[in-house]
Write a protein that holds these residues in place. Structure first.
Motif, PDB file in Angstrom:
ATOM      1  N   PRO A   1       4.313  16.299  46.454  1.00 31.79           N
ATOM      2  CA  PRO A   1       5.440  15.434  46.090  1.00 31.79           C
ATOM      3  C   PRO A   1       5.358  14.979  44.635  1.00 31.79           C
ATOM      4  CG  PRO A   1       4.570  14.825  48.243  1.00 31.79           C
ATOM      5  CD  PRO A   1       3.608  15.820  47.665  1.00 31.79           C
ATOM      6  N   GLY A   2       6.515  14.987  43.958  1.00 30.65           N
ATOM      7  CA  GLY A   2       6.543  14.543  42.572  1.00 30.65           C
ATOM      8  C   GLY A   2       7.817  15.017  41.891  1.00 30.65           C
ATOM      9  N   LYS A   3       7.922  14.721  40.591  1.00 27.14           N
ATOM     10  CA  LYS A   3       9.065  15.145  39.791  1.00 27.14           C
ATOM     11  C   LYS A   3       8.631  16.287  38.874  1.00 27.14           C
ATOM     12  CE  LYS A   3      11.558  10.743  39.750  1.00 27.14           C
ATOM     13  NZ  LYS A   3      12.180   9.679  38.906  1.00 27.14           N
ATOM     14  N   TYR A   4       9.433  17.368  38.887  1.00 26.43           N
ATOM     15  CA  TYR A   4       9.073  18.573  38.156  1.00 26.43           C
ATOM     16  C   TYR A   4      10.235  19.054  37.281  1.00 26.43           C
ATOM     17  CZ  TYR A   4       5.274  18.708  41.564  1.00 26.43           C
ATOM     18  OH  TYR A   4       4.191  18.378  42.335  1.00 26.43           O
ATOM     19  N   LYS A   5       9.905  19.977  36.402  1.00 22.93           N
ATOM     20  CA  LYS A   5      10.900  20.650  35.558  1.00 22.93           C
ATOM     21  C   LYS A   5      10.754  22.152  35.775  1.00 22.93           C
ATOM     22  CE  LYS A   5      10.086  21.039  31.120  1.00 22.93           C
ATOM     23  NZ  LYS A   5       9.964  20.754  29.666  1.00 22.93           N
ATOM     24  N   LEU A   6      11.907  22.836  35.934  1.00 24.17           N
ATOM     25  CA  LEU A   6      11.917  24.290  36.063  1.00 24.17           C
ATOM     26  C   LEU A   6      12.424  24.915  34.759  1.00 24.17           C
ATOM     27  CD1 LEU A   6      13.337  25.048  39.626  1.00 24.17           C
ATOM     28  CD2 LEU A   6      10.972  24.964  38.896  1.00 24.17           C
ATOM     29  N   ALA A   7      11.743  25.979  34.314  1.00 25.76           N
ATOM     30  CA  ALA A   7      12.180  26.763  33.154  1.00 25.76           C
ATOM     31  C   ALA A   7      12.465  28.179  33.642  1.00 25.76           C
ATOM     32  CB  ALA A   7      11.111  26.769  32.064  1.00 25.76           C
ATOM     33  N   ILE A   8      13.717  28.630  33.506  1.00 29.45           N
ATOM     34  CA  ILE A   8      14.146  29.929  34.021  1.00 29.45           C
ATOM     35  C   ILE A   8      14.447  30.839  32.838  1.00 29.45           C
ATOM     36  CG2 ILE A   8      15.815  31.124  35.472  1.00 29.45           C
ATOM     37  CD1 ILE A   8      16.303  28.315  36.785  1.00 29.45           C
ATOM     38  N   SER A   9      13.765  31.987  32.788  1.00 29.71           N
ATOM     39  CA  SER A   9      13.874  32.881  31.622  1.00 29.71           C
ATOM     40  C   SER A   9      14.114  34.306  32.064  1.00 29.71           C
ATOM     41  CB  SER A   9      12.586  32.827  30.780  1.00 29.71           C
ATOM     42  OG  SER A   9      12.328  31.518  30.348  1.00 29.71           O
ATOM     43  N   PHE A  10      14.831  35.041  31.197  1.00 29.57           N
ATOM     44  CA  PHE A  10      15.041  36.478  31.386  1.00 29.57           C
ATOM     45  C   PHE A  10      15.379  37.062  30.018  1.00 29.57           C
ATOM     46  CE2 PHE A  10      17.197  40.381  32.719  1.00 29.57           C
ATOM     47  CZ  PHE A  10      16.354  40.800  33.743  1.00 29.57           C
ATOM     48  N   ILE A  11      14.896  38.281  29.765  1.00 30.55           N
ATOM     49  CA  ILE A  11      15.112  38.895  28.456  1.00 30.55           C
ATOM     50  C   ILE A  11      16.605  38.994  28.158  1.00 30.55           C
ATOM     51  CG2 ILE A  11      14.830  41.011  27.115  1.00 30.55           C
ATOM     52  CD1 ILE A  11      12.245  41.502  28.588  1.00 30.55           C
ATOM     53  N   GLY A  12      16.999  38.509  26.974  1.00 31.71           N
ATOM     54  CA  GLY A  12      18.393  38.529  26.566  1.00 31.71           C
ATOM     55  C   GLY A  12      19.178  37.305  26.997  1.00 31.71           C
ATOM     56  N   TYR A  13      18.526  36.354  27.707  1.00 35.75           N
ATOM     57  CA  TYR A  13      19.175  35.136  28.168  1.00 35.75           C
ATOM     58  C   TYR A  13      18.401  33.934  27.624  1.00 35.75           C
ATOM     59  CZ  TYR A  13      21.628  37.987  31.666  1.00 35.75           C
ATOM     60  OH  TYR A  13      22.403  38.926  32.295  1.00 35.75           O
ATOM     61  N   PRO A  14      19.090  32.869  27.194  1.00 40.46           N
ATOM     62  CA  PRO A  14      18.374  31.673  26.776  1.00 40.46           C
ATOM     63  C   PRO A  14      17.719  30.996  27.976  1.00 40.46           C
ATOM     64  CG  PRO A  14      20.730  31.255  26.843  1.00 40.46           C
ATOM     65  CD  PRO A  14      20.559  32.722  27.091  1.00 40.46           C
ATOM     66  N   THR A  15      16.558  30.395  27.737  1.00 39.86           N
ATOM     67  CA  THR A  15      15.852  29.706  28.816  1.00 39.86           C
ATOM     68  C   THR A  15      16.671  28.522  29.323  1.00 39.86           C
ATOM     69  OG1 THR A  15      13.730  30.346  27.882  1.00 39.86           O
ATOM     70  CG2 THR A  15      13.718  28.515  29.444  1.00 39.86           C
ATOM     71  N   LYS A  16      16.772  28.430  30.643  1.00 41.10           N
ATOM     72  CA  LYS A  16      17.510  27.330  31.266  1.00 41.10           C
ATOM     73  C   LYS A  16      16.517  26.362  31.901  1.00 41.10           C
ATOM     74  CE  LYS A  16      21.227  26.176  34.475  1.00 41.10           C
ATOM     75  NZ  LYS A  16      22.407  26.677  35.183  1.00 41.10           N
ATOM     76  N   TYR A  17      16.701  25.050  31.633  1.00 42.75           N
ATOM     77  CA  TYR A  17      15.806  24.027  32.177  1.00 42.75           C
ATOM     78  C   TYR A  17      16.550  23.187  33.213  1.00 42.75           C
ATOM     79  CZ  TYR A  17      12.862  25.193  28.180  1.00 42.75           C
ATOM     80  OH  TYR A  17      12.086  25.854  27.269  1.00 42.75           O
ATOM     81  N   ILE A  18      15.869  22.885  34.311  1.00 45.92           N
ATOM     82  CA  ILE A  18      16.381  21.965  35.332  1.00 45.92           C
ATOM     83  C   ILE A  18      15.358  20.840  35.453  1.00 45.92           C
ATOM     84  CG2 ILE A  18      17.113  21.682  37.728  1.00 45.92           C
ATOM     85  CD1 ILE A  18      17.692  24.664  37.809  1.00 45.92           C
TER      86      ILE A  18
END
Length: 842
Positions: free
Chosen positions: A81-98
């Motif tokens: 349990p806790g608060k987290y951040k997700l970083a989603i990456s793919f070549i040719g796409y800017p990284t998306k953070y949640i």
């Protein structure tokens, strides 16, 4: 893209620390899961192999990470349990953070549902074909054909895949051309192979299609590439999954024409990566039908005669190719990688031909005779690479050193037997054993410096050392046996050394403009030593410098439209096949000989290209002009002394000016259907040099083309169906034309076990047993019309199965390495293998 690699490097570091510190730190012992599905925001298609990293909310150090599966799904397990951040990456796409993503003891699972990932504007400029698994990508410097998404290629070989690549054509003999030019350099994983330099067409037939991930086409190479190859570069990328953990796959096919299998295993952990791959290909015996009509004209009209022939040729082929590679990241700045690729193959031809000779003015001399050719051909070798890359603290700033040793060996043995000749000395029986060895050593360094956001500088140097040795032993009949023939036997040594240096400047300007300007200087030094025990043949030397400028101007008209203007200069060095002064008698009625005085071809190309991307559809248009001097072609003349037959001599025949245009596109008219097509059309207008105008019989402007069309249908219950068609027009020379070529195929595949297992059936040319190929040649003293019928129809069953657990991408695979886009295609390397009737064997 560089942020992507850096991010994954941090993830791997975090994975190694996870065992010591845990994922969630202290707190309640209840653990949960964070899950979701990554979807492309434009096409709404799931994105496989996207990277999902887990951080503390607001933190900068990654904790763990995973990659998405084939359906875009990801799961992060054992999350406290806790608060987290997700970083989603793919070549040719800017990284998306949640941020934040919160789990609690009462609600330990966080289900995010669909997460949309949008392409960057840079990716749109590259005009990537998304939608149906991105079969074709069009980038600023190349076209990429993702062969692993090609259903109908399963069960085939590399030649079958190349038939479908935009702008590429492959003829019956496996000769590859780009925009009609056969001076193509073929690389494997960005590096030359001793196998391809020894016998390209034969080696392509031994590489299973299931081993190929993608094929890159570079039509206007910058000065960073070697100057060799006037048509451009083909780079075959094999399947090498850069993922953590243990994984692998097996695939294969059984059919009426050929059988193949392929397997690979990958293991990545922390900073160590290991992989192994092996594939094999074997054909059933194939019998072809041949026929020809020839007319010979001599100074003595009484000798004017015609000759007809009919025959069969039976060939069986086999081959195996494999590789082992290892890489280690000492830290975030230093990487070492080595790989060894081995290959072995062969084929055994057996042909029988009946000849009928008719004299125009003296029928009493008419006669018939028979020829039997029996051959045994093997080829094999290895490529050993060692690559080291050092990255500086500034992003994109790096220095690399690469070395490669390519070794190949060709053995060609054949026996030619004649019966029924009125004069047995006209075409005496003979036996020829050829052993050839090719060693190639390459040393290369490359330096990249991003000066600022506007300027990027690339520079480097290279040294290529080629040492080719061949021994050709001829034997004459003596009773029931053969004895050594010192008159025709020979030894040949060929040394070539190339020194090169280059510099390329990339300028990124406002309003969507970019410039890629470069210059390259190459020095070529050649020394050849032909030796014969009886004849006195002088060694020969060549030494020349070549300055190679390149310039590309690009304008992004909109985020989805790009206009590009490119200029490139290329050379085609004549290598062993074209320089060897010894006569090739593997086919006594169609001999050939090299020319040590050949100069290199020099071509200059100007190309204007336009790309547009509309949702899941893409259109690429280009127009180009190519001017070639020192054009190398083989000229046919009658055999001396009134013999019946021809001899081909390689010459710099003159100049060719070619205008061309190409188109390829992909469209999805309905969700389940994707249609793709390409066509390349160009002119051939040769102008022979003054001393050769009397040999030229084709003087018009000729129109030539190659085209491809395919359709893929996605059906319910994980069924996929695909069909394709290829059409290539006849190819012209200054003395005639080579055969046209067409092929049609269809296939269906069913996927099981969440797409880990697939079974399929396919058919190639299902409506006709043979395909006919016609050749017409005309010289002032000789005309020939020949037909070759090859058994092309085939039906096959294919399968593939993937296993293992993939957990994360390996960040530090070095992209540098040896890239010898060099030497004129068609060179058979040491020994000149090929066997009877193929033009090889010297």
């Amino acid at each position: 893209m560089k942020r992507f690699y850096i991010l994954i490097a941090l993830f791997c570091f975090a994975l190694s620390a996870q065992a010591q510190f845990g994922v969630g730190g202290g707190g309640p012992s209840t653990t949960g899961r964070i899950s979701g599905t990554i979807v492309d925001s434009l096409t709404k298609k799931p994105m496989d192999y996207a990277s999902v990293g887990l951080y503390r909310s607001g933190g900068k150090s990654p904790i763990t990470g995973v990659v998405t599966d084939e359906k875009g799904n990801f799961k992060l397990d054992n999350i406290k349990p806790g608060k987290y951040k997700l970083a989603i990456s793919f070549i040719g796409y800017p990284t998306k953070y949640i941020d934040p993503v919160e789990t609690t003891a009462s609600k330990p699972d966080a289900k995010l549902g669909q997460v949309l990932l949008a392409p960057s504007s840079h990716a749109l400029k590259e005009v990537q074909v998304v939608g149906q698994a991105a079969l074709i990508e069009n980038k600023i410097d190349k076209i990429v054909y993702n062969a692993e998404k090609d259903l109908t290629a399963a069960g085939g070989n590399a030649t079958d895949v190349l038939q479908k690549v935009p702008l590429v054509a492959v003829d019956l003999n496996g000769n590859v051309s780009i925009r009609g030019d056969q001076n193509v350099r073929v690389l494997i994983n960005g590096k030359p192979s001793g196998a391809t330099s020894a016998s390209l067409s034969d080696v392509l037939k031994t590489i299973p299609a299931d081993q190929i991930k993608s094929i890159e086409v570079v039509t206007s190479p910058s000065a960073k590439y070697d100057a060799e190859g006037s048509a451009g570069i083909l780079n075959i990328i094999t399947k090498q999954k850069n993922v953590s953990g243990f994984s692998g796959s097996i695939s294969g096919g059984v059919g009426t024409r050929q059988n193949n299998g392929n397997g690979n295993i990958n293991y990545n952990h922390n900073r160590l990566s290991l992989s192994a791959n092996v594939g094999g290909n074997s054909t059933w015996p194939q019998t072809s039908l041949t026929s020809s009509d020839q007319d010979f004209f001599f100074n003595d009209p009484a000798q004017h005669r015609s000759q007809t022939s009919t025959g069969t040729s039976r060939v069986k082929r086999h081959g195996i190719i494999g590789s082992v590679s290892a890489g280690y990241d000492f830290n975030a700045f230093n990487n070492l990688r080595t790989s060894v690729r081995l290959n072995q193959g062969g084929f055994d031809p057996n042909s029988n031909t009946d000849y009928t000779r008719t004299y125009f003015y003296d029928p009493t001399q008419n006669n018939t005779y028979h020829n039997n050719n029996i051959g045994h051909n093997t080829f094999g070798g290895f490529d050993w690479n060692i690559d080291y890359t050092h990255k500086f603290k500034k992003e994109g700033h790096e220095l690399s050193f690469s070395t490669q040793w390519s070794h190949s060996k060709i053995v060609t043995d054949y026996t030619s037997l004649f019966t029924g000749l009125q004069d047995p000395t006209e075409f005496p029986n003979l036996k020829n054993n050829i052993d050839g060895i090719n060693n190639e050593y390459t040393f290369q360094t490359d330096y990249t410096l991003p000066i600022n956001k506007v300027f990027k500088l690339e520079a480097g140097g290279k040294n290529i050392i080629r040492r080719i040795r061949s021994v050709s032993d001829y034997f004459n009949p003596s009773g029931a046996d053969f004895v050594y023939d010192p008159v025709n036997s020979n030894k040949y040594s060929y040394d070539q050394t190339v020194w090169a240096g280059y510099s390329v400047l990339t300028i990124t300007l406002p309003k969507g403009y970019s410039v890629l300007a470069g210059a390259r200087l190459e020095n070529t030094d050649i020394h050849g030593e032909p030796h014969n025990d009886v004849q006195s043949i002088q060694p020969f030397d060549q030494n020349y410098n070549t300055f190679i400028p390149s310039l590309t101007l690009q304008k992004a008209l909109t985020p989805t439209q790009t206009l590009k203007l490119a200029y490139s200069k290329r050379i085609t060095r004549p290598s062993l096949q074209f320089l060897n002064p010894f006569v090739n008698k593997s086919n006594p009625t169609a001999q050939s000989v090299g020319n040590p005085l050949l100069a290199p071809e020099v071509s200059q190309t100007v190309e204007l290209g336009y790309n547009t991307f509309i949702k899941s559809s893409v259109i690429n248009l280009s127009a180009y002009y190519k001017h070639t001097t020192g054009l190398i072609e083989g000229l046919l003349t009658n055999l001396p002394g009134g013999q019946e037959g021809t001899i081909t001599t390689y010459q710099n025949i003159g100049v060719n000016n070619s205008y061309g245009a190409s188109f390829f596109g992909a469209v999805t008219p309905i969700k389940i259907l994707t249609i793709r097509g390409s066509i390349n059309a160009y002119t051939y207008k040769p102008t022979a040099s003054n001393q050769l105008t009397n040999q030229q019989t084709q003087t018009s402007t000729y129109f030539q083309y190659n085209a491809f069309l395919s359709a893929q249908l996605t059906l319910p219950s994980n069924f996929i169906a695909e069909t394709f068609a290829v059409q290539n027009s006849a190819r012209r020379t200054i003395q005639g034309s080579n055969p046209s070529f067409s092929i049609f195929g269809v296939g269906v595949k069913k996927q099981f076990m969440q797409k880990k297992l697939a079974l399929g059936i396919n058919a190639i040319e299902p409506f006709s047993t043979y395909k006919n190929f016609n050749t017409d040649i005309k010289t002032p003293t000789f005309t020939q019309s020949s037909k070759f019928a090859f058994p092309f129809r085939s039906f096959g069953i294919t399968f593939s199965y993937s296993f293992g657990k993939l957990s994360f991408s390996n960040p530090q695979q070095s992209k540098k390495g040896i890239n010898n886009d060099d030497m004129k295609q068609g060179d058979q390397g040491g020994g000149q293998g090929g066997g009877p009737g193929t033009g090889g064997g010297r």
